[in-house]
Scaffold this motif. Structure first.
Motif, short mmCIF file in Angstrom:
data_model
loop_
_atom_site.label_atom_id
_atom_site.label_comp_id
_atom_site.label_asym_id
_atom_site.label_seq_id
_atom_site.Cartn_x
_atom_site.Cartn_y
_atom_site.Cartn_z
N PHE A 208 -14.63 0.83 31.59
CA PHE A 208 -13.94 -0.38 32.08
C PHE A 208 -12.42 -0.28 32.02
O PHE A 208 -11.73 -1.18 32.49
CB PHE A 208 -14.39 -1.61 31.27
CG PHE A 208 -15.85 -1.96 31.40
CD1 PHE A 208 -16.64 -1.38 32.39
CD2 PHE A 208 -16.44 -2.87 30.54
CE1 PHE A 208 -17.99 -1.70 32.52
CE2 PHE A 208 -17.79 -3.21 30.66
CZ PHE A 208 -18.56 -2.61 31.64
N CYS A 209 -11.89 0.79 31.42
CA CYS A 209 -10.44 0.94 31.39
C CYS A 209 -9.94 1.22 32.82
O CYS A 209 -10.67 1.81 33.63
CB CYS A 209 -10.04 2.07 30.42
SG CYS A 209 -9.84 1.47 28.72
N HIS B 191 -8.00 -2.38 26.63
CA HIS B 191 -9.29 -1.93 26.12
C HIS B 191 -9.77 -2.78 24.93
O HIS B 191 -10.96 -3.00 24.75
CB HIS B 191 -9.18 -0.47 25.70
CG HIS B 191 -10.44 0.08 25.11
ND1 HIS B 191 -11.57 0.30 25.85
CD2 HIS B 191 -10.75 0.42 23.83
CE1 HIS B 191 -12.53 0.77 25.06
NE2 HIS B 191 -12.06 0.85 23.84
N CYS C 290 -14.11 5.03 28.01
CA CYS C 290 -14.48 3.66 28.39
C CYS C 290 -14.54 3.52 29.92
O CYS C 290 -13.55 3.77 30.61
CB CYS C 290 -13.48 2.67 27.81
SG CYS C 290 -13.76 1.00 28.42
N HIS D 266 -14.74 -2.73 25.51
CA HIS D 266 -13.76 -3.34 26.41
C HIS D 266 -14.15 -4.80 26.73
O HIS D 266 -15.30 -5.07 27.07
CB HIS D 266 -13.73 -2.51 27.70
CG HIS D 266 -12.51 -2.73 28.52
ND1 HIS D 266 -11.59 -1.74 28.77
CD2 HIS D 266 -12.07 -3.82 29.18
CE1 HIS D 266 -10.64 -2.21 29.53
NE2 HIS D 266 -10.91 -3.48 29.81
ZN LIG Z 1 -11.69 0.22 28.00
#
Ligand SMILES: [Zn+2]
Length: 350
Positions: free
Chosen positions: A73-74, A122, A71, A174
């Protein structure tokens, strides 16, 4: 003056589930009081469809786990894997408001398109969307819009958009929100602006104020929060748990005070908690604004939120041909019944 139009139609079938007894089905055509768009309210459809709207927990948790590995965006990857603003726009490259991180979209849906990563987590259940998390996301979007206004004031039509989880159209699991800004409004905004203007010319009053006056304390009214009014529309646009909010007397997002943004965040959080309680996991929301460069007497900033189908192996979607291609509305439950369920939920939780 606002009028509600409703026509009731019936058909008869011999139902195989009831030993082929004759059964009467009811269809209610409702006309939206501003746009004149039809929505068909189909009674009993919710009980038939509910099985597709809730999620298989094992399937959902498995998908959350599998998508976490890469991911972007984590927190451990967001600085390496997400785009930055060019230095002429923002020398720091990204905007941070507490947990919220504002970044340009890698490939957006408008000439100015950004993402607000809302949380470090997440995956959030809908009751984890607390007001502060949504409020900080809104604030991050607003910081971006103010900077955009300094540099490109002609890009004056913003829309905030939530697509949460794949059934709502999100390719990234996310939690995030988008801000889409253009020099021209989206079609729905154009329609609402044109019809609201015509209403003012014909009725000499603001449609949105008249709508609130008509709905307040009625069967579809929900609550008021910091100058934001929440209700279930008479003729929903998409019809699955659709709720509307109106920011009274404010025609564009730059006119909203911090209290208004908090009212929107708290109200949206409350509706998402209701969705969670009903077994839903995914939602879409839009926050519609008039042009940022002037005040309009005939238009109020407004929000719509709907729940989307569950995550399960069946791959069901509610983006069927009727709303998607025929542009008609369909509600699978009477709006008044939905409003009563939400009011009961908010009474229990307040
Ligand atoms: Zn994420």
């Amino acid at each position: 003056m606002i009028t509600y139009e409703k026509t009731i139609k019936h058909t008869r079938i011999l139902n195989p589930m009831k030993r082929f007894q004759e059964e009467k089905l009811t269809f209610e055509y409702r006309t939206d009081s501003l746009t004149r768009r039809n929505t068909t309210v189909i009674k009993e459809m919710m009980s038939y469809m509910k099985r597709y709207l809730t999620s298989d927990e094992v399937w959902l948790n498995g998908l959350a786990e599998r998508t976490r590995a890469n991911c972007p965006f984590c927190p451990e990857r967001v600085k390496e894997k997400t785009p930055m603003f060019t230095p002429d726009f923002l020398k720091e490259g990204r905007i941070y408001v507490d947990e919220a991180t504002v970044i340009p979209n890698l490939l957006g849906h408008a000439e100015r398109s950004i993402l607000v990563v809302l949380s470090k987590e997440h995956y959030l259940k809908l009751n984890d969307f607390i007001p502060k998390l949504i409020f900080n996301g809104f604030k991050g979007g607003l910081v971006y819009l103010k900077r955009l206004g300094e540099i490109e004031p002609e890009i004056c039509f913003p829309t905030f958009v939530f697509n949460y989880l794949p059934p709502a159209g999100s390719s990234v699991f996310h939690p995030h929100m988008q801000v889409l800004a253009r020099d021209r409004p989206f079609y729905l905004t154009t329609l609402l602006l044109e019809k609201s203007k015509a209403y003012l010319e014909n009725c000499r009053s603001n449609y949105w104020s008249d709508l609130i006056s008509k709905e307040r304390d009625g069967t579809r009214y929900l609550f008021e929060n910091n100058g934001v009014q929440w209700l279930v529309p008479f003729a929903p646009l998409r019809g699955i748990n659709e709720v509307q909010a109106i920011v009274e007397g404010k025609s564009n997002l730059l006119e909203l005070s911090s209290e208004h943004w908090l009212g929107l965040a708290e109200g949206l959080s409350k509706i998402l908690q209701f969705y969670h309680g009903e077994g839903y996991a995914s939602f879409n929301a839009i926050l519609v604004s008039g042009p940022m460069n002037k005040h309009l007497d005939y238009f109020d900033v407004n929000l719509k939120v709907i729940s989307r189908p569950g995550i399960q192996s069946h791959c069901f979607t509610d983006a069927w041909a009727l709303p998607y291609l025929l542009w008609d509305g369909e509600a699978i439950e009477e709006p008044e019944i939905l409003a009563e369920k939400i009011r009961k939920f908010t009474r229990q939780t307040s």
